[in-house]
Write a protein that holds these residues in place. Structure first.
Motif, short mmCIF file in Angstrom:
data_model
loop_
_atom_site.label_atom_id
_atom_site.label_comp_id
_atom_site.label_asym_id
_atom_site.label_seq_id
_atom_site.Cartn_x
_atom_site.Cartn_y
_atom_site.Cartn_z
N GLN A 74 15.54 21.64 50.94
CA GLN A 74 15.21 23.01 50.54
C GLN A 74 13.88 23.04 49.81
O GLN A 74 13.65 22.28 48.86
N GLU A 75 12.99 23.94 50.21
CA GLU A 75 11.73 24.11 49.50
C GLU A 75 11.94 24.99 48.28
O GLU A 75 12.95 25.66 48.14
N GLY A 76 10.93 24.99 47.38
CA GLY A 76 11.01 25.81 46.18
C GLY A 76 10.76 27.28 46.49
O GLY A 76 10.46 27.67 47.64
N ASP A 77 10.84 28.11 45.46
CA ASP A 77 10.67 29.55 45.63
C ASP A 77 9.27 29.92 46.09
O ASP A 77 9.06 30.97 46.69
N THR A 78 8.29 29.07 45.77
CA THR A 78 6.90 29.37 46.12
C THR A 78 6.39 28.46 47.24
O THR A 78 5.19 28.29 47.40
N GLN A 79 7.31 27.86 48.00
CA GLN A 79 6.91 26.91 49.03
C GLN A 79 7.58 27.24 50.37
O GLN A 79 8.66 27.82 50.41
N ASP A 102 2.24 25.35 49.35
CA ASP A 102 2.64 25.80 48.02
C ASP A 102 1.84 27.05 47.68
O ASP A 102 0.62 26.99 47.49
#
Length: 288
Positions: A74-79, A102
């Motif tokens: 899972q990528e981050g909220d900004t990725q 990013d």
């Protein structure tokens, strides 16, 4: 491409090697545009005749496995990651599939599973070109990009060599960072347009009339002249001309000079369309 499996490797490996989601005529990826028109055109033109064995694609498969692992996390909220973007250039389409973007950093990432030799050579121009194309595609699709990062993962790293050689990568992973300016993006767009124009300029010519790939893209060495000593296999000294070799031999030990012609290493071992190339037939075939 005709894919053989002489070692009878598992079907899963063969199927993974067969995956190819962007090499269509008129659509050119960032990595394809790094090549010269002759290699691009011959590869497309003779795709149904090119023969490769599954075993020859294993290193590429290792790189794909790294991307697969990243894609499943899972990528981050900004990725976001593993996205293929497109942009129309006249009748052609340029595509690029970066590994991670990013939004907070406005940075694009690409992961490379590669050899230590690439680190030692320190030739980062192709990395920069690829990341700039990704950045250009991001910007044309509404995402800002001001920097890029290459993450090198060395498939042949040795802890022992790192311990005793400071010029050797000290870790099995290395990062290379690039900053991008507006001028960089103007120049890369002009560069991409020029590369597409060259492909279209030559795409209808017969195979042998397409200009030969550049020395750089043939991974060509220079002619060398080795000062040799009788009874010894290795050279006493390698020089760039016969004159330099003769001068050196006059002032040092040596019995004779051995000419070592230039080699195009990519043509010899790594070009998939070489059998359809007149340069390969005239200069490389039979010398491997």
């Amino acid at each position: 491409m005709i894919l053989t499996n002489h070692l009878h490797l598992p079907e899963q490996i063969e199927n993974a090697v067969r995956r190819d989601d962007y090499n269509n005529n008129g659509t050119y990826s960032a990595t394809t545009l790094l090549k010269d028109p002759k290699e691009i055109i011959l590869t497309q033109r003779h795709d149904n005749e090119i023969v490769r064995d599954v075993s020859e694609q294993i290193y590429a498969l290792l790189g794909t496995s790294v991307h697969y692992i990243l894609e499943k996390n899972q990528e981050g909220d900004t990725q976001f990651k593993e996205e293929r973007l497109y942009c129309q250039f006249g009748d052609d389409i340029v595509s690029g599939k970066f590994d991670l973007y990013d939004m907070k950093e406005e940075r694009v990432y690409d992961f490379k599973t590669t050899s230590v030799f690439t680190y030692i050579m320190n030739d980062t121009a192709k990395y920069r070109f690829q990341l700039l194309v990704y950045g250009m595609l991001l910007r044309k699709n509404g995402f800002p990009c001001k920097c890029g990062r290459i993450v090198q993962i060395f498939r042949d790293w040795s802890r022992t060599k790192a311990k005793f050689d400071k010029s050797y990568p000290q870790m099995p992973v290395n990062t290379i960072d690039f900053k991008f300016t507006e001028k960089d993006f103007e120049e890369i767009e002009a560069d991409v347009k020029m590369r597409l124009e060259n492909i279209n300029k030559y795409k209808d010519l017969p195979d042998d009339e397409i200009p030969v790939c550049s020395k750089e893209n043939r991974w060509a060495t220079d002619d060398k002249f080795a000062v040799m000593k009788k009874g010894r296999k290795s050279a006493l000294r390698l020089l760039n001309s016969r004159e330099e070799a003769e001068f050196w031999m006059q002032h040092n030990k040596g019995d004779y000079i051995e000419e070592r012609p230039a080699e195009s290493r990519k043509c010899m071992d790594y070009c998939s369309c070489c059998e359809f190339c007149n340069y390969w037939r005239d200069n490389v075939c039979g010398k491997k």
